[in-house]
Design a protein around this motif. Structure first.
Motif, PDB file in Angstrom:
ATOM      1  N   THR A  65       0.834  -1.201   0.000  1.00 29.87           N
ATOM      2  CA  THR A  65       0.000   0.000   0.000  1.00 29.87           C
ATOM      3  C   THR A  65       0.867   1.249   0.000  1.00 29.87           C
ATOM      4  O   THR A  65       0.560   2.238  -0.675  1.00 29.87           O
ATOM      5  CB  THR A  65      -0.916   0.014   1.236  1.00 29.87           C
ATOM      6  OG1 THR A  65      -1.762  -1.131   1.193  1.00 29.87           O
ATOM      7  CG2 THR A  65      -1.783   1.263   1.270  1.00 29.87           C
ATOM      8  N   THR A  66       1.965   1.210   0.759  1.00 27.81           N
ATOM      9  CA  THR A  66       2.881   2.346   0.777  1.00 27.81           C
ATOM     10  C   THR A  66       3.502   2.575  -0.591  1.00 27.81           C
ATOM     11  O   THR A  66       3.679   3.721  -1.022  1.00 27.81           O
ATOM     12  CB  THR A  66       3.999   2.096   1.809  1.00 27.81           C
ATOM     13  OG1 THR A  66       3.419   1.798   3.070  1.00 27.81           O
ATOM     14  CG2 THR A  66       4.883   3.325   1.956  1.00 27.81           C
ATOM     15  N   ILE A  67       3.826   1.484  -1.290  1.00 26.12           N
ATOM     16  CA  ILE A  67       4.483   1.601  -2.594  1.00 26.12           C
ATOM     17  C   ILE A  67       3.496   2.013  -3.676  1.00 26.12           C
ATOM     18  O   ILE A  67       3.701   3.002  -4.390  1.00 26.12           O
ATOM     19  CB  ILE A  67       5.156   0.265  -2.976  1.00 26.12           C
ATOM     20  CG1 ILE A  67       6.226  -0.109  -1.950  1.00 26.12           C
ATOM     21  CG2 ILE A  67       5.790   0.369  -4.366  1.00 26.12           C
ATOM     22  CD1 ILE A  67       6.807  -1.502  -2.141  1.00 26.12           C
ATOM     23  N   VAL A  68       2.423   1.238  -3.819  1.00 28.38           N
ATOM     24  CA  VAL A  68       1.466   1.489  -4.905  1.00 28.38           C
ATOM     25  C   VAL A  68       0.487   2.569  -4.480  1.00 28.38           C
ATOM     26  O   VAL A  68      -0.457   2.305  -3.746  1.00 28.38           O
ATOM     27  CB  VAL A  68       0.705   0.205  -5.294  1.00 28.38           C
ATOM     28  CG1 VAL A  68      -0.310   0.515  -6.386  1.00 28.38           C
ATOM     29  CG2 VAL A  68       1.658  -0.860  -5.770  1.00 28.38           C
ATOM     30  N   GLY A  69       0.729   3.764  -4.910  1.00 28.23           N
ATOM     31  CA  GLY A  69      -0.183   4.872  -4.635  1.00 28.23           C
ATOM     32  C   GLY A  69      -0.548   5.542  -5.935  1.00 28.23           C
ATOM     33  O   GLY A  69      -0.981   4.900  -6.896  1.00 28.23           O
ATOM     34  N   ALA A  70      -0.315   6.853  -5.978  1.00 30.83           N
ATOM     35  CA  ALA A  70      -0.635   7.600  -7.182  1.00 30.83           C
ATOM     36  C   ALA A  70       0.401   7.380  -8.280  1.00 30.83           C
ATOM     37  O   ALA A  70       0.133   7.623  -9.455  1.00 30.83           O
ATOM     38  CB  ALA A  70      -0.728   9.087  -6.835  1.00 30.83           C
ATOM     39  N   GLY A  71       1.612   6.903  -7.896  1.00 30.98           N
ATOM     40  CA  GLY A  71       2.674   6.744  -8.881  1.00 30.98           C
ATOM     41  C   GLY A  71       2.320   5.832 -10.030  1.00 30.98           C
ATOM     42  O   GLY A  71       2.793   6.013 -11.157  1.00 30.98           O
ATOM     43  N   ILE A  72       1.456   4.872  -9.776  1.00 30.29           N
ATOM     44  CA  ILE A  72       1.073   3.920 -10.817  1.00 30.29           C
ATOM     45  C   ILE A  72       0.399   4.619 -11.998  1.00 30.29           C
ATOM     46  O   ILE A  72       0.511   4.179 -13.141  1.00 30.29           O
ATOM     47  CB  ILE A  72       0.144   2.836 -10.231  1.00 30.29           C
ATOM     48  CG1 ILE A  72      -0.091   1.718 -11.229  1.00 30.29           C
ATOM     49  CG2 ILE A  72      -1.176   3.434  -9.774  1.00 30.29           C
ATOM     50  CD1 ILE A  72      -0.905   0.575 -10.653  1.00 30.29           C
ATOM     51  N   MET A  73      -0.279   5.737 -11.733  1.00 32.59           N
ATOM     52  CA  MET A  73      -1.012   6.420 -12.787  1.00 32.59           C
ATOM     53  C   MET A  73      -0.104   7.209 -13.738  1.00 32.59           C
ATOM     54  O   MET A  73      -0.523   7.577 -14.830  1.00 32.59           O
ATOM     55  CB  MET A  73      -2.060   7.360 -12.171  1.00 32.59           C
ATOM     56  CG  MET A  73      -3.117   6.636 -11.364  1.00 32.59           C
ATOM     57  SD  MET A  73      -3.880   5.318 -12.326  1.00 32.59           S
ATOM     58  CE  MET A  73      -4.575   4.319 -11.030  1.00 32.59           C
ATOM     59  N   ALA A  74       1.133   7.483 -13.328  1.00 31.51           N
ATOM     60  CA  ALA A  74       2.063   8.222 -14.183  1.00 31.51           C
ATOM     61  C   ALA A  74       2.981   7.301 -14.971  1.00 31.51           C
ATOM     62  O   ALA A  74       3.685   7.757 -15.881  1.00 31.51           O
ATOM     63  CB  ALA A  74       2.896   9.187 -13.331  1.00 31.51           C
TER      64      ALA A  74
END
Length: 462
Positions: A55-64
């Motif tokens: 959860t800490t890793i996969v946040g908003a970064g996946i969308m970019a």
């Protein structure tokens, strides 16, 4: 909600670690230099720890990430995601090894041991910059989903605009204001969190659901001949396009930052030897999600891929129930970001309090200070989300500054400092490589962004 004054009974794991009852207040009842960012839970399971770190890793970064494929091409882009996962694993392993040697139970404590008071302050500042940037990205994405966004003169309608038409009350600023006052403010007021396992599991489930839906849509369109061949290699034609490749580095760095939560997750485990397995399982899971999202997100939208790929789901995708799937993907992920918001907000608030009031009584015992810090941070995040044009710009700033320090420069510096004489020659070579790579790539990325901004601002007058 008033601040509790519960004093939990002390428990001890088989490692002899002192842990706090899971029903204790989220905010500490005393100022602890090395206590981490939250209370510890007795006997956390391997699966629960994996969910929490994922959860800490996969946040908003996946969308970019699909937008990084537009810059790098699929081959180089996927290779860099895998490389960044291995580098992240190496840096976390160094942190854990030196924490064991110095008996530090937090990242801040480890930095304080290696570099004294100012090392710990520098870490706190980095957490502030990183978490404020991440929360601004969350709010930008929520604004894109609900109110829409514009890119290169093309407007991508938001969910509310698609459902009800264009009105003043579904404009970006008003929607974010209502979201801040009606959702984020109440969530930020919680001073106790009984369990984060559901939120963590929901986070991973939503990320997997996003990948499954995107893969399914891509396969259906590929079979029907509705997709073209994606770019395999980067398009490098001159020096400017070459240095533009480095602009993706801060985005990839931010996508893997989880270092400030590793110690608290480690402290929850009954057996500390499981933490390496937790880290590697989480990185493998998240890397798989990242690679699948990057490949099929870029395959689906090609060169039209936006900085926030969720904004591409604004129209009928040309498959049965395409519009419904688009809305489900966008609304569910926006809801996920709203629920994760207080989890990221908590260490942000705690670190800011430690910087502003290092000698004051605990934050949990002062309603006035708690409200003042919470309100100030929410205002800063709200303003940032309204004035920063896209998540790419936010990722560029946080990734090139705080995130790269938290993820690579600080762990490497701690290793090179080597207070306990446990670093090997291989460790030191790796750390020098990490520092040089981090500094060089991010300096080039900042230069490229500054050059592009200058060129953009100068072009109207030419």
């Amino acid at each position: 909600m008033t601040i509790g004054s519960i004093t939990p009974k002390d428990k001890h794991s088989r490692r002899g670690k002192k842990v706090v009852d899971e029903n204790s207040p989220l905010l500490p009842t005393r100022r602890e230099g090395d206590a981490g960012y939250g209370g510890e839970v007795n006997g956390a399971s391997f699966t629960g720890a994996v969910f929490n770190l994922s959860t800490t890793i996969v946040g908003a970064g996946i969308m970019a990430l699909p937008a990084t494929m537009k810059v790098l091409g699929l081959v180089l882009g996927i290779a860099l995601i895998i490389f960044m996962a291995f580098l992240t694993d190496a840096s976390i392993e160094l942190l854990l090894r030196f924490s064991r040697a110095g008996k530090s139970v937090s990242y801040g404590g480890l930095m304080g041991e290696a570099f004294g008071k100012w090392g710990k302050v520098l870490l706190q500042l980095s957490v502030l910059i990183n978490n404020i940037g991440v929360l601004i990205v969350y709010m930008i994405i929520i604004g894109d989903v609900l109110s829409g966004t514009s890119s290169s003169g093309v407007h991508h309608a938001g969910v509310l605009e698609g459902w009800f038409g264009d009105h003043w009350w579904n404009g970006r600023t008003f929607v974010l204001l209502v979201t801040t006052l009606g959702i984020f403010s109440p969530l930020a007021c919680f001073k106790r969190i009984d369990s984060l396992s559901f939120t963590s599991a929901l986070s991973v489930a939503l990320a997997v659901a996003f990948v499954v839906i995107t893969v399914g849509i891509s396969i259906v369109k590929l079979i029907s001949g509705g997709l073209g061949m994606p770019r395999i290699l980067p398009d490098v034609t001159d020096f400017t396009s070459l240095i533009n490749l480095f602009t993706v580095v801060p985005v990839l760095v931010t996508a893997f930052i989880c270092h400030y939560n590793v110690h608290s997750i480690d402290n929850e485990l009954e057996d500390s030897t499981h933490i390496k397995g937790v880290v590697r399982t989480s990185l493998a899971l998240c890397s798989t999600v990242y690679i699948m999202t990057s490949i099929f997100g870029f395959l689906l939208f090609g060169d039209a891929t936006l900085d926030d790929v969720l904004a591409n789901f604004d129209a009928d995708l040309g498959i049965p129930f395409g519009s419904v799937l688009s809305d489900v993907v966008r609304v569910s992920y926006a809801a996920h970001l709203m629920l994760v918001f207080p989890v990221i907000f908590y260490p942000l608030r705690l670190n800011l309090d430690g910087l502003l009031f290092p000698s004051a009584r605990p934050l949990g015992s002062s309603n006035t200070r708690f409200a003042f810090i919470s309100s100030g941070l929410l205002i800063i995040i709200f303003l940032g989300a309204n004035f920063i044009p896209s998540i790419w710009d936010a990722f560029q700033f946080t990734g090139a500054t705080a995130a790269v320090c938290l993820g690579f420069i600080f762990p490497a510096a701690i290793t090179l400092r080597d207070r306990h004489n446990i670093a090997t020659k291989k460790d030191k070579i790796l750390c020098i490589f990490m520092i040089v790579l981090a500094v060089f790539s991010n300096v080039v990325a900042i230069y490229s962004d500054a050059f592009a901004l200058f060129k953009k601002n100068a072009s109207p007058s030419e």
